[in-house]
Design a protein around this motif. Structure first.
Motif, mmCIF file in Angstrom:
data_model
loop_
_atom_site.group_PDB
_atom_site.id
_atom_site.type_symbol
_atom_site.label_atom_id
_atom_site.label_comp_id
_atom_site.label_asym_id
_atom_site.label_seq_id
_atom_site.Cartn_x
_atom_site.Cartn_y
_atom_site.Cartn_z
ATOM 1 N N LYS A 16 0.851 -1.191 0.000
ATOM 2 C CA LYS A 16 0.000 0.000 0.000
ATOM 3 C C LYS A 16 0.884 1.237 0.000
ATOM 4 N N ARG A 55 -14.878 1.641 0.074
ATOM 5 C CA ARG A 55 -14.003 2.129 -0.990
ATOM 6 C C ARG A 55 -14.798 2.466 -2.251
ATOM 7 N N ASP A 66 -9.281 4.417 2.794
ATOM 8 C CA ASP A 66 -8.670 3.629 3.862
ATOM 9 C C ASP A 66 -9.343 3.987 5.181
#
Length: 153
Positions: A16, A55, A66
């Motif tokens: 990420k 999301r 997130d």
């Protein structure tokens, strides 16, 4: 590191992006995110499905890339605080569902030795996970059996 039940090595996954703050375009209040997480859990969604829905759909039309960056807590932590967490952990539930499917397949196809071995490996993973979670997220007397797995799933 090699895979658990084969000698092959797995390909590494992507990382990420390193970020400390949520993006400016996602300016949803943390309380609204927590309310939406609990609402989705009450509808029967798993923690990973909740993250995907936030999301894609977001809260009030604004996507949440997130949850941990936006609220400071993981989805499972939010669920535990609001007593909406699932009775068994998601990874264990998915493995039990896989074992039930494999068991049904092996009963219909008794000469399928490859899937017999896959069933053995899956049940081995289930037993190891139960030992890991026992006492913390599972009862001390919890044990795996195919009939209990069918009832839970």
């Amino acid at each position: 590191m090699a895979r658990m039940h084969s000698r092959r090595r797995g390909s590494s996954g992507s990382d990420k992006p390193a970020a400390d703050d949520p993006p400016e375009w996602s300016d949803v209040e943390p309380e609204a995110i927590e309310d939406r997480v609990v609402e989705l859990a009450e509808e029967g969604h798993s923690p990973s499905e909740i993250g995907l829905k936030l999301r894609d759909e977001g809260v009030q039309g604004t996507p949440v890339p997130d949850v941990k960056l936006a609220t400071g807590k993981k989805v499972t932590e939010i669920l535990e605080e609001n007593d909406a967490d699932p009775e068994i952990p998601e990874d264990l539930r998915n493995l039990m569902a896989k074992a039930v499917r494999l068991r049904d397949h092996v009963q219909e196809n008794p000469t399928d030795h490859q899937n017999k071995r896959a069933l053995q490996n899956t049940e081995s993973k289930i037993r190891r996970l139960i030992d890991y979670y026992r006492g913390d997220e599972l009862d001390e007397e919890f044990s795996y059996s195919v009939d209990e797995a069918r009832d839970l799933i």
